[in-house]
Design a protein around this motif. Structure first.
Motif, PDB file in Angstrom:
ATOM      1  N   SER A 130      -1.315  -0.571   2.022  1.00  0.00           N
ATOM      2  CA  SER A 130      -0.648  -1.038   0.803  1.00  0.00           C
ATOM      3  C   SER A 130      -0.271   0.095  -0.120  1.00  0.00           C
ATOM      4  CB  SER A 130      -1.564  -2.019   0.049  1.00  0.00           C
ATOM      5  OG  SER A 130      -2.752  -1.379  -0.367  1.00  0.00           O
ATOM      6  N   GLY A 131      -1.010   1.190  -0.096  1.00  0.00           N
ATOM      7  CA  GLY A 131      -0.732   2.276  -1.023  1.00  0.00           C
ATOM      8  C   GLY A 131      -1.401   2.121  -2.368  1.00  0.00           C
TER       9      GLY A 131
ATOM     10  N   LEU B 150       6.102  -6.296  -2.715  1.00  0.00           N
ATOM     11  CA  LEU B 150       5.250  -5.811  -1.638  1.00  0.00           C
ATOM     12  C   LEU B 150       4.447  -4.608  -2.108  1.00  0.00           C
ATOM     13  CD1 LEU B 150       7.776  -5.939   1.344  1.00  0.00           C
ATOM     14  CD2 LEU B 150       5.983  -7.589   0.813  1.00  0.00           C
ATOM     15  N   PRO B 151       3.382  -4.293  -1.413  1.00  0.00           N
ATOM     16  CA  PRO B 151       2.652  -3.053  -1.705  1.00  0.00           C
ATOM     17  C   PRO B 151       3.557  -1.849  -1.485  1.00  0.00           C
ATOM     18  CG  PRO B 151       1.319  -4.506  -0.347  1.00  0.00           C
ATOM     19  CD  PRO B 151       2.675  -5.107  -0.408  1.00  0.00           C
ATOM     20  N   PRO B 152       3.223  -0.723  -2.113  1.00  0.00           N
ATOM     21  CA  PRO B 152       4.124   0.449  -2.041  1.00  0.00           C
ATOM     22  C   PRO B 152       4.450   0.890  -0.630  1.00  0.00           C
ATOM     23  CG  PRO B 152       2.434   0.771  -3.709  1.00  0.00           C
ATOM     24  CD  PRO B 152       2.063  -0.485  -2.995  1.00  0.00           C
ATOM     25  N   GLU B 153       3.437   0.973   0.237  1.00  0.00           N
ATOM     26  CA  GLU B 153       3.696   1.473   1.579  1.00  0.00           C
ATOM     27  C   GLU B 153       4.586   0.527   2.363  1.00  0.00           C
ATOM     28  OE1 GLU B 153       3.450   4.386   4.441  1.00  0.00           O
ATOM     29  OE2 GLU B 153       2.702   4.408   2.391  1.00  0.00           O
ATOM     30  N   GLN B 154       4.307  -0.794   2.259  1.00  0.00           N
ATOM     31  CA  GLN B 154       5.150  -1.777   2.945  1.00  0.00           C
ATOM     32  C   GLN B 154       6.545  -1.820   2.331  1.00  0.00           C
ATOM     33  OE1 GLN B 154       3.955  -3.100   5.656  1.00  0.00           O
ATOM     34  NE2 GLN B 154       2.037  -2.037   5.275  1.00  0.00           N
ATOM     35  N   ARG B 155       6.613  -1.628   1.019  1.00  0.00           N
ATOM     36  CA  ARG B 155       7.920  -1.594   0.364  1.00  0.00           C
ATOM     37  C   ARG B 155       8.746  -0.413   0.871  1.00  0.00           C
ATOM     38  NH1 ARG B 155       9.030  -0.388  -6.054  1.00  0.00           N
ATOM     39  NH2 ARG B 155      11.275  -0.808  -6.036  1.00  0.00           N
TER      40      ARG B 155
ATOM     41  N   GLN C 186      13.347   1.531   3.954  1.00  0.00           N
ATOM     42  CA  GLN C 186      13.873   2.416   4.976  1.00  0.00           C
ATOM     43  C   GLN C 186      14.604   1.633   6.071  1.00  0.00           C
ATOM     44  OE1 GLN C 186      13.699   5.874   4.813  1.00  0.00           O
ATOM     45  NE2 GLN C 186      15.213   5.656   6.448  1.00  0.00           N
ATOM     46  N   GLN C 187      14.038   0.495   6.469  1.00  0.00           N
ATOM     47  CA  GLN C 187      14.700  -0.338   7.475  1.00  0.00           C
ATOM     48  C   GLN C 187      16.039  -0.865   6.955  1.00  0.00           C
ATOM     49  OE1 GLN C 187      11.950  -3.395   8.559  1.00  0.00           O
ATOM     50  NE2 GLN C 187      10.511  -1.988   9.563  1.00  0.00           N
ATOM     51  N   ARG C 188      16.054  -1.276   5.688  1.00  0.00           N
ATOM     52  CA  ARG C 188      17.312  -1.789   5.136  1.00  0.00           C
ATOM     53  C   ARG C 188      18.351  -0.677   5.049  1.00  0.00           C
ATOM     54  NH1 ARG C 188      17.199  -4.550  -0.647  1.00  0.00           N
ATOM     55  NH2 ARG C 188      16.276  -6.290   0.528  1.00  0.00           N
TER      56      ARG C 188
ATOM     57  N   ALA D 173      17.724   5.043  -4.034  1.00  0.00           N
ATOM     58  CA  ALA D 173      17.068   5.286  -5.316  1.00  0.00           C
ATOM     59  C   ALA D 173      15.712   4.587  -5.371  1.00  0.00           C
ATOM     60  CB  ALA D 173      17.972   4.803  -6.458  1.00  0.00           C
ATOM     61  N   TRP D 174      15.669   3.349  -4.910  1.00  0.00           N
ATOM     62  CA  TRP D 174      14.375   2.646  -4.868  1.00  0.00           C
ATOM     63  C   TRP D 174      13.405   3.351  -3.933  1.00  0.00           C
ATOM     64  CZ3 TRP D 174      17.180  -2.657  -4.153  1.00  0.00           C
ATOM     65  CH2 TRP D 174      17.596  -3.116  -5.404  1.00  0.00           C
ATOM     66  N   LEU D 175      13.931   3.840  -2.806  1.00  0.00           N
ATOM     67  CA  LEU D 175      13.059   4.520  -1.846  1.00  0.00           C
ATOM     68  C   LEU D 175      12.503   5.816  -2.427  1.00  0.00           C
ATOM     69  CD1 LEU D 175      11.875   4.636   1.005  1.00  0.00           C
ATOM     70  CD2 LEU D 175      13.946   5.814   1.746  1.00  0.00           C
ATOM     71  N   SER D 176      13.362   6.578  -3.087  1.00  0.00           N
ATOM     72  CA  SER D 176      12.868   7.814  -3.697  1.00  0.00           C
ATOM     73  C   SER D 176      11.866   7.517  -4.798  1.00  0.00           C
ATOM     74  CB  SER D 176      14.044   8.607  -4.260  1.00  0.00           C
ATOM     75  OG  SER D 176      14.729   7.859  -5.244  1.00  0.00           O
TER      76      SER D 176
END
Length: 599
Positions: free
Chosen positions: A267-268, A392-397, A402-404, A464-467
């Motif tokens: 989850s992070g 979602l938790p940070p790691e799952q997010r 990344q998949q999207r 941007a969300w990923l970074s």
């Protein structure tokens, strides 16, 4: 064996029956192999995974090994079908064809033997008839001779009677001689045929029956061998199937499976911090030492729990007054939930609010959560999934984003290829107008360009969300390291007057703690003092700010940061004219001022 025709008839019939019996055995074996292969395939089909391409289940090595074993078992079932097919074609089919030919040949040989026997019997009957006729004529001749002798010796007999008897004797003697010659001829013929029958015809027929029976025995031997060869041919492939199962078993890696579980459920989130020591005996110490210096200041600095509960009750706007309009309806830094520009709610879990909440529970009366927080929690359970996956938790997010991004890049590549194809087709139409109208492709080209722009914006937004997520995951480790250092530093505390004390509750709860959780106090208390600026930001994208509590901004606008993002994707900002509100963190470029006390 010259007179054992019937016995040979029975023996050859037994040989054919035995051949058909073995053919029936092979047929039943084929059915067993076919049923076994069918049951194996049904078993494999039953336990094979039924997943669509969109499934993203973690592929554990034990599951992969089991699926490989199922594939090998399916191949093994195919080899059993090959065995059944080979037996049916090489053994059973051959036996049935040979049995039919054997019956035909046996029937032909037996008919030849019966015909030879019938011809011999006919010769014997002819010889016997001629013999009986010759015997009869001899008796008649003897009677004629006796009659002639009697009349010749009789003195009373006339000469005419004697001549008549003599003529009768001569006739009977002549007929007897003729029958004798015929009987001799028939006898000679029968003896010849009988010799031919027993020394030429029957031995030849028996020899043919013997060869037929030997061929039957040889055919059985070949079928026995073919029966075994059908099984032996597939042994190498079956051995490979078994070796594949063994390799699948050896490929199971328990450490890799454990790592997959960790990656799947990581989850992070940080673990909760240590609970502070709460000294409930300080009231007793204050009563005993009313003249101390630290007691009045400590009482002055402590938060009145009654006031806290009273104001918290005042915040239950369903039964009392509504919250201030300038606050967003779904405060991003709430203990329970947060919000996004589209109004969706989702839960957040932060160590600092939990620590503050537990601290407040330990030091005073239980806090009454606002109905707004409960309402946000309700919508969190029933609302749809958010676009930025912030529920979602940070790691799952991070993984989902990344998949999207990868999917959007693939779609953008498709649109780019389509645009290039349309441009080439348009050039061809312009050079050769008879092939088509170039203007007919313009709407499709415009639509493709629009889709490409939309995909680029989506990719930029998700990046941007990923970074943002990756930056928060990186800062958590730094925060955890700094919290460990602070934990070691705060082991020795000083009183507000500078004297050392071991009592955790004697430590002054000053503004830094309140500044660390401004959203909690804003959500539960009426705070009219403006918050100090801790940095500034520049708007990368325009934001409408239609929702209550949000702040509209234009691209390139400079704003003050008065409260940084708590992990919910929102940052609290202020304009130069004093207007405050929440803006999306991914829409701004934030610059924080270290050790800043306000602007």
């Amino acid at each position: 064996l010259k007179d054992q025709f019937d016995n040979l008839d029975k023996h050859t019939q037994w040989g054919i029956d035995f051949l058909e019996k073995y053919a029936k055995f092979v047929k039943e074996r084929i059915e067993i192999e076919q049923n076994y292969a069918k049951q194996l395939r049904n078993l494999v089909k039953k336990y094979c995974p039924k997943r669509s391409p969109k499934d993203e289940e973690p592929r554990f090595t034990s599951c992969i090994a089991f699926f490989n074993i199922l594939n090998e078992l399916n191949d093994y079932a195919g080899q059993r079908e090959v065995v059944a097919e080979e037996m049916g074609h090489r053994v059973y089919g051959e036996l049935m064809r040979y049995s039919h030919d054997l019956k035909t040949e046996r029937k032909m040989h037996l008919q030849e033997g019966r015909k030879a026997q019938q011809y011999l019997d006919m010769c014997w009957k002819q010889m016997d008839n001629s013999k009986k006729k010759f015997e009869r004529e001899c008796r008649e001749a003897e009677k004629a001779q006796q009659s002639y002798e009697r009349l010749d010796n009789d003195t009373n007999a006339t000469k005419a009677d004697v001549e008549k008897a003599k003529q009768q004797l001569n006739l009977r003697t002549h007929m007897a001689d003729e029958n004798k010659n015929e009987y001799a001829a028939q006898l000679q013929n029968f003896n010849g045929e009988q010799h031919k029958h027993y020394y030429i015809v029957i031995p030849q027929i028996y020899k043919q029956l013997q060869e037929m029976d030997e061929r039957r025995t040889i055919k059985l031997s070949e079928c026995y061998k073919g029966f075994a060869d059908s099984e032996r041919k597939v042994i190498p492939i079956i051995s490979k199937c078994l070796e594949g199962m063994i390799l699948a078993a050896k490929s199971v890696d328990e450490h890799r499976d454990s790592q997959l579980v960790i990656d799947c459920f990581k989850s992070g989130f940080e673990p909760p911090g240590d609970f502070p020591f709460e000294d409930y005996s300080q009231n007793i110490y204050r009563t005993i030492s009313d003249g101390t210096i630290s007691t009045p200041k400590q009482e002055g600095m402590r938060i009145d729990t009654k006031t806290t509960v009273g104001k918290a009750k005042g915040k239950l706007w369903l039964f009392g007054k509504k919250p201030k309009p300038q606050s967003p309806p779904l405060t991003p830094t709430s203990l329970y939930t947060s919000s996004t520009p589209n109004g969706s709610q989702y839960p957040i879990f932060s160590i600092e609010p939990v620590h503050y909440c537990m601290n407040d529970i330990k030091t005073g009366k239980p806090r009454i959560p606002s109905f707004r927080s409960l309402k946000r929690g309700y919508f969190c359970l029933q609302g749809p999934a958010l676009e930025d996956f912030s529920h979602l938790p940070p790691e799952q997010r991070r993984k989902k984003l990344q998949q999207r991004i990868d999917e959007l890049n693939r779609e953008l590549q498709k649109e780019t290829d389509q645009k290039d194809a349309l441009i080439k087709m348009k050039d061809v139409y312009e050079k050769n107008p008879q092939m088509g109208d170039p203007s007919s492709l313009q709407p499709k080209l415009t639509e493709t360009m629009s889709n490409m722009d939309r995909l680029r914006m989506e990719i930029h937004k998700n990046e941007a969300w990923l970074s943002e997520v990756e930056g928060k995951v990186a800062t958590r480790s730094d925060r955890r390291h700094s919290s460990d250092i602070n934990h070691l530093v705060t082991q020795g505390r000083e009183s507000p007057e500078g004297s050392y004390t071991d009592d955790a509750n004697q430590e002054v709860r000053g503004p830094p703690q309140q500044h660390a959780h401004p959203s909690e106090f804003d959500d539960e208390f009426e705070d009219d003092d403006p918050l100090p600026a801790i940095g500034h930001c520049k708007a990368i994208y325009p934001f409408d700010g239609h929702n209550e509590g949000t702040l509209a901004m234009k691209e390139g606008e400079i704003l003050y940061i008065i409260e940084e993002d708590k992990g919910d994707g929102w940052t609290r900002a202020r304009r130069h004219n004093g207007e405050e509100g929440y803006v999306p963190t991914s829409y701004i470029d934030v610059t924080l001022e270290k050790n800043s006390k306000g602007a």
